[in-house]
Scaffold this motif. Structure first.
Motif, PDB file in Angstrom:
ATOM      1  N   SER A 113      31.277  43.376  74.810  1.00 56.15           N
ATOM      2  CA  SER A 113      31.867  44.717  74.416  1.00 56.15           C
ATOM      3  C   SER A 113      32.278  45.554  74.486  1.00 56.15           C
ATOM      4  CB  SER A 113      30.845  44.765  73.160  1.00 56.15           C
ATOM      5  OG  SER A 113      29.766  45.472  73.558  1.00 56.15           O
ATOM      6  N   LYS A 114      33.334  46.674  75.006  1.00 53.78           N
ATOM      7  CA  LYS A 114      33.872  47.597  75.365  1.00 53.78           C
ATOM      8  C   LYS A 114      31.742  47.693  76.281  1.00 53.78           C
ATOM      9  CE  LYS A 114      35.949  52.218  76.533  1.00 53.78           C
ATOM     10  NZ  LYS A 114      37.125  52.475  75.644  1.00 53.78           N
ATOM     11  N   VAL A 115      30.789  47.943  75.591  1.00 54.75           N
ATOM     12  CA  VAL A 115      29.797  49.134  75.685  1.00 54.75           C
ATOM     13  C   VAL A 115      29.235  47.624  76.834  1.00 54.75           C
ATOM     14  CG1 VAL A 115      27.278  49.739  74.829  1.00 54.75           C
ATOM     15  CG2 VAL A 115      29.299  49.733  73.896  1.00 54.75           C
ATOM     16  N   GLU A 116      28.442  46.835  76.776  1.00 53.66           N
ATOM     17  CA  GLU A 116      27.986  46.038  77.727  1.00 53.66           C
ATOM     18  C   GLU A 116      29.124  45.757  79.295  1.00 53.66           C
ATOM     19  OE1 GLU A 116      26.888  41.999  74.471  1.00 53.66           O
ATOM     20  OE2 GLU A 116      29.125  42.384  74.623  1.00 53.66           O
ATOM     21  N   ILE A 117      30.687  45.932  78.805  1.00 49.85           N
ATOM     22  CA  ILE A 117      31.167  45.417  80.220  1.00 49.85           C
ATOM     23  C   ILE A 117      30.988  47.201  80.886  1.00 49.85           C
ATOM     24  CG2 ILE A 117      33.592  45.609  80.803  1.00 49.85           C
ATOM     25  CD1 ILE A 117      34.118  44.288  77.905  1.00 49.85           C
ATOM     26  N   LYS A 118      31.453  48.175  79.903  1.00 43.25           N
ATOM     27  CA  LYS A 118      30.329  49.190  81.324  1.00 43.25           C
ATOM     28  C   LYS A 118      29.096  49.186  81.514  1.00 43.25           C
ATOM     29  CE  LYS A 118      34.228  52.601  79.349  1.00 43.25           C
ATOM     30  NZ  LYS A 118      34.661  53.618  78.945  1.00 43.25           N
ATOM     31  N   ASN A 119      28.226  48.876  80.510  1.00 46.89           N
ATOM     32  CA  ASN A 119      26.710  48.800  81.134  1.00 46.89           C
ATOM     33  C   ASN A 119      26.358  47.725  82.691  1.00 46.89           C
ATOM     34  OD1 ASN A 119      25.700  50.843  79.473  1.00 46.89           O
ATOM     35  ND2 ASN A 119      24.517  48.958  77.603  1.00 46.89           N
ATOM     36  N   ALA A 120      27.459  46.848  82.283  1.00 47.69           N
ATOM     37  CA  ALA A 120      27.446  45.751  83.613  1.00 47.69           C
ATOM     38  C   ALA A 120      28.282  46.710  84.550  1.00 47.69           C
ATOM     39  CB  ALA A 120      28.308  44.522  83.150  1.00 47.69           C
ATOM     40  N   ILE A 121      29.450  47.073  85.016  1.00 50.11           N
ATOM     41  CA  ILE A 121      29.767  47.951  85.599  1.00 50.11           C
ATOM     42  C   ILE A 121      28.853  48.728  86.393  1.00 50.11           C
ATOM     43  CG2 ILE A 121      32.098  49.591  86.290  1.00 50.11           C
ATOM     44  CD1 ILE A 121      33.220  48.548  84.379  1.00 50.11           C
ATOM     45  N   LYS A 122      27.839  49.653  85.806  1.00 50.66           N
ATOM     46  CA  LYS A 122      26.888  50.784  85.439  1.00 50.66           C
ATOM     47  C   LYS A 122      25.979  49.983  86.886  1.00 50.66           C
ATOM     48  CE  LYS A 122      27.105  54.412  83.752  1.00 50.66           C
ATOM     49  NZ  LYS A 122      26.530  55.333  82.212  1.00 50.66           N
TER      50      LYS A 122
END
Length: 154
Positions: A113-122
């Motif tokens: 999900s977009k949230v999972e990807i953004k959390n991984a980027i962070k």
């Protein structure tokens, strides 16, 4: 203000006239001139998404994060090379490299999900720093070059 009903006639799209004709069409068409470089489309899409979330200001870092998120599924699921197929096997596109690096670091699935990807980027921002900086140094300036040509002539 001009109002246009939607196809069902239930909702009204309100367009304020002050926003008409403000786009430099010549510059914009030059920005989109070479579609083989997908980063332009991802950059524009990222900015549009941030605006749609109500942002009035953004950093390049936020835009790059949004680009990585948006390119994730295409690169991971369909193995699309964002700047064409590399003849020498080296991935030349910085956005594609960022997605692949995040894949190695995070082991997220292609349909994350977009949230999972953004959390991984962070979470892996330190490891992604160099790749994201390369995108920051290249993408905005190349994408905006079409607008600058007109300014340089004056």
């Amino acid at each position: 203000m001009v109002e246009y009903p939607d196809l069902q006639g239930k909702n009204i799209l309100e367009i304020e006239p002050k926003y008409y004709n403000n786009l430099n069409i010549d510059g914009f068409s030059k920005m989109m001139k070479s579609p083989s470089y997908c980063y332009k489309f991802y950059w524009l899409e990222a900015i549009i998404q941030l605006i749609s979330e109500g942002k009035t200001e953004s950093t390049f870092d936020e835009i790059i994060d949004e680009m990585i998120t948006n390119a994730w599924y295409s690169v991971r699921e369909f193995h699309i090379h964002l700047s064409g197929m590399p003849l020498d096997g080296q991935i030349k596109d910085g956005l594609e490299r960022a997605v692949l690096l995040l894949t190695e670091l995070s082991e997220l699935s292609a349909n994350a999900s977009k949230v999972e990807i953004k959390n991984a980027i962070k979470q892996y921002n330190k490891e992604l720093k160099t790749t994201k900086e390369q995108l920051t140094h290249m993408v905005p300036y190349r994408a905006l070059a079409g607008f600058l040509r007109g300014v340089m002539k004056k």
